[in-house]
Design a protein around this motif. Structure first.
Motif, PDB file in Angstrom:
ATOM      1  N   CYS A  96       2.331  83.593  -7.236  1.00 60.63           N
ATOM      2  CA  CYS A  96       3.045  82.699  -8.169  1.00 60.63           C
ATOM      3  C   CYS A  96       2.562  82.890  -9.601  1.00 60.63           C
ATOM      4  O   CYS A  96       3.363  83.066 -10.516  1.00 60.63           O
ATOM      5  CB  CYS A  96       2.841  81.248  -7.773  1.00 60.63           C
ATOM      6  SG  CYS A  96       3.597  80.834  -6.197  1.00 60.63           S
ATOM      7  N   ILE A  97       1.247  82.847  -9.789  1.00 60.96           N
ATOM      8  CA  ILE A  97       0.728  82.898 -11.164  1.00 60.96           C
ATOM      9  C   ILE A  97       0.912  84.292 -11.756  1.00 60.96           C
ATOM     10  O   ILE A  97       1.150  84.425 -12.951  1.00 60.96           O
ATOM     11  CB  ILE A  97      -0.748  82.412 -11.241  1.00 60.96           C
ATOM     12  CG1 ILE A  97      -1.169  82.146 -12.688  1.00 60.96           C
ATOM     13  CG2 ILE A  97      -1.702  83.390 -10.590  1.00 60.96           C
ATOM     14  CD1 ILE A  97      -0.423  81.020 -13.375  1.00 60.96           C
ATOM     15  N   LEU A  98       0.849  85.330 -10.919  1.00 62.63           N
ATOM     16  CA  LEU A  98       1.042  86.677 -11.466  1.00 62.63           C
ATOM     17  C   LEU A  98       2.472  86.856 -11.965  1.00 62.63           C
ATOM     18  O   LEU A  98       2.704  87.450 -13.014  1.00 62.63           O
ATOM     19  CB  LEU A  98       0.699  87.746 -10.423  1.00 62.63           C
ATOM     20  CG  LEU A  98      -0.793  87.805 -10.055  1.00 62.63           C
ATOM     21  CD1 LEU A  98      -1.067  88.944  -9.082  1.00 62.63           C
ATOM     22  CD2 LEU A  98      -1.678  87.945 -11.293  1.00 62.63           C
ATOM     23  N   THR A  99       3.421  86.316 -11.237  1.00 60.85           N
ATOM     24  CA  THR A  99       4.811  86.382 -11.688  1.00 60.85           C
ATOM     25  C   THR A  99       4.980  85.592 -12.984  1.00 60.85           C
ATOM     26  O   THR A  99       5.592  86.038 -13.950  1.00 60.85           O
ATOM     27  CB  THR A  99       5.753  85.779 -10.619  1.00 60.85           C
ATOM     28  OG1 THR A  99       5.441  86.395  -9.377  1.00 60.85           O
ATOM     29  CG2 THR A  99       7.191  86.021 -10.960  1.00 60.85           C
ATOM     30  N   TRP A 100       4.389  84.404 -12.983  1.00 59.13           N
ATOM     31  CA  TRP A 100       4.468  83.530 -14.153  1.00 59.13           C
ATOM     32  C   TRP A 100       3.880  84.202 -15.405  1.00 59.13           C
ATOM     33  O   TRP A 100       4.484  84.230 -16.464  1.00 59.13           O
ATOM     34  CB  TRP A 100       3.713  82.241 -13.845  1.00 59.13           C
ATOM     35  CG  TRP A 100       3.716  81.262 -14.965  1.00 59.13           C
ATOM     36  CD1 TRP A 100       2.827  81.215 -15.992  1.00 59.13           C
ATOM     37  CD2 TRP A 100       4.647  80.204 -15.186  1.00 59.13           C
ATOM     38  NE1 TRP A 100       3.149  80.185 -16.846  1.00 59.13           N
ATOM     39  CE2 TRP A 100       4.262  79.550 -16.368  1.00 59.13           C
ATOM     40  CE3 TRP A 100       5.768  79.747 -14.486  1.00 59.13           C
ATOM     41  CZ2 TRP A 100       4.950  78.451 -16.862  1.00 59.13           C
ATOM     42  CZ3 TRP A 100       6.457  78.663 -14.995  1.00 59.13           C
ATOM     43  CH2 TRP A 100       6.043  78.028 -16.161  1.00 59.13           C
ATOM     44  N   LEU A 101       2.659  84.754 -15.247  1.00 61.81           N
ATOM     45  CA  LEU A 101       1.973  85.348 -16.399  1.00 61.81           C
ATOM     46  C   LEU A 101       2.635  86.648 -16.853  1.00 61.81           C
ATOM     47  O   LEU A 101       2.359  87.142 -17.938  1.00 61.81           O
ATOM     48  CB  LEU A 101       0.498  85.586 -16.070  1.00 61.81           C
ATOM     49  CG  LEU A 101      -0.325  84.304 -15.883  1.00 61.81           C
ATOM     50  CD1 LEU A 101      -1.742  84.643 -15.448  1.00 61.81           C
ATOM     51  CD2 LEU A 101      -0.353  83.470 -17.162  1.00 61.81           C
ATOM     52  N   GLY A 102       3.505  87.188 -15.997  1.00 59.08           N
ATOM     53  CA  GLY A 102       4.295  88.336 -16.429  1.00 59.08           C
ATOM     54  C   GLY A 102       5.419  87.923 -17.370  1.00 59.08           C
ATOM     55  O   GLY A 102       6.058  88.746 -18.005  1.00 59.08           O
ATOM     56  N   LYS A 103       5.648  86.615 -17.466  1.00 59.47           N
ATOM     57  CA  LYS A 103       6.706  86.111 -18.344  1.00 59.47           C
ATOM     58  C   LYS A 103       6.152  85.419 -19.576  1.00 59.47           C
ATOM     59  O   LYS A 103       6.678  85.539 -20.665  1.00 59.47           O
ATOM     60  CB  LYS A 103       7.588  85.123 -17.583  1.00 59.47           C
ATOM     61  CG  LYS A 103       8.294  85.736 -16.406  1.00 59.47           C
ATOM     62  CD  LYS A 103       9.576  84.961 -16.130  1.00 59.47           C
ATOM     63  CE  LYS A 103      10.315  85.418 -14.876  1.00 59.47           C
ATOM     64  NZ  LYS A 103      10.116  86.806 -14.520  1.00 59.47           N
ATOM     65  N   THR A 104       5.090  84.651 -19.394  1.00 60.10           N
ATOM     66  CA  THR A 104       4.525  83.918 -20.514  1.00 60.10           C
ATOM     67  C   THR A 104       3.030  83.716 -20.278  1.00 60.10           C
ATOM     68  O   THR A 104       2.552  83.819 -19.145  1.00 60.10           O
ATOM     69  CB  THR A 104       5.264  82.578 -20.735  1.00 60.10           C
ATOM     70  OG1 THR A 104       4.803  81.993 -21.943  1.00 60.10           O
ATOM     71  CG2 THR A 104       5.058  81.623 -19.571  1.00 60.10           C
ATOM     72  N   ASN A 105       2.298  83.404 -21.351  1.00 55.35           N
ATOM     73  CA  ASN A 105       0.846  83.525 -21.273  1.00 55.35           C
ATOM     74  C   ASN A 105       0.085  82.239 -20.964  1.00 55.35           C
ATOM     75  O   ASN A 105      -1.127  82.244 -20.953  1.00 55.35           O
ATOM     76  CB  ASN A 105       0.324  84.065 -22.607  1.00 55.35           C
ATOM     77  CG  ASN A 105       0.425  83.029 -23.714  1.00 55.35           C
ATOM     78  OD1 ASN A 105       1.319  82.196 -23.702  1.00 55.35           O
ATOM     79  ND2 ASN A 105      -0.469  83.073 -24.653  1.00 55.35           N
TER      80      ASN A 105
END
Ligand SMILES: [Zn+2]
Ligand SMILES: [Zn+2]
Length: 147
Positions: A96-105
């Motif tokens: 989840c967080i890896l997908t998220w951090l691929g979009k915003t920081n």
């Protein structure tokens, strides 16, 4: 027209000096009040993805009791699930967080920001900090004059 630019504090570049376009752009946006309230404003878009290195360095933990929900996918954690721990100590499923951090920081929970690889955004953040510092200085000056 030269006078106008000089008044604005612009000057010609010395030989071999490279203009710092990104910094100029950040200042330009600030000077022209594109951020409401002299900088309580936010980056006008979703902040850029987190820097690869910062993401790779997030520690991975194995979850024990499945007591809480993952704030991203809203599923309960299962014991044995892998999770990533953000510097703010918030936990999320690794996927989840890896997908998220691929979009915003930023942390989806508390908005703690990881560094990014985006030069324009980093320039913006520096400028934002400087603007806040400037405001504090002014407040201090104001208080020492009027109190
Ligand atoms: Zn999740
Ligand atoms: Zn957080």
């Amino acid at each position: 027209m030269a006078g106008y630019f000089e008044e604005m504090g612009w000057r010609e570049l010395a030989d071999g000096e490279q203009p710092d376009h990104l910094l100029h752009m950040a200042r330009f946006l600030v000077d022209f009040g594109l951020y409401e309230d002299n900088f309580s404003g936010e980056w006008p878009r979703l902040p850029p993805p987190a820097a690869k290195e910062a993401v790779e360095n997030l520690p991975e933990v194995t979850l024990e009791e499945g007591s809480k929900d993952c704030p991203i996918c809203l599923k309960k954690y299962n014991p044995g699930d892998k999770a990533k721990k953000m510097p703010c100590n918030h936990l999320f499923h690794s996927t989840c967080i890896l997908t998220w951090l691929g979009k915003t920081n930023s942390c989806p929970f508390c908005r703690y920001e990881l560094p990014t690889d985006h030069k324009g955004y980093e320039a913006f953040k520096k400028e934002k900090k400087r603007a806040e510092q400037r405001k504090e200085d002014l407040d201090t000056l104001h208080n020492s004059m009027f109190s």
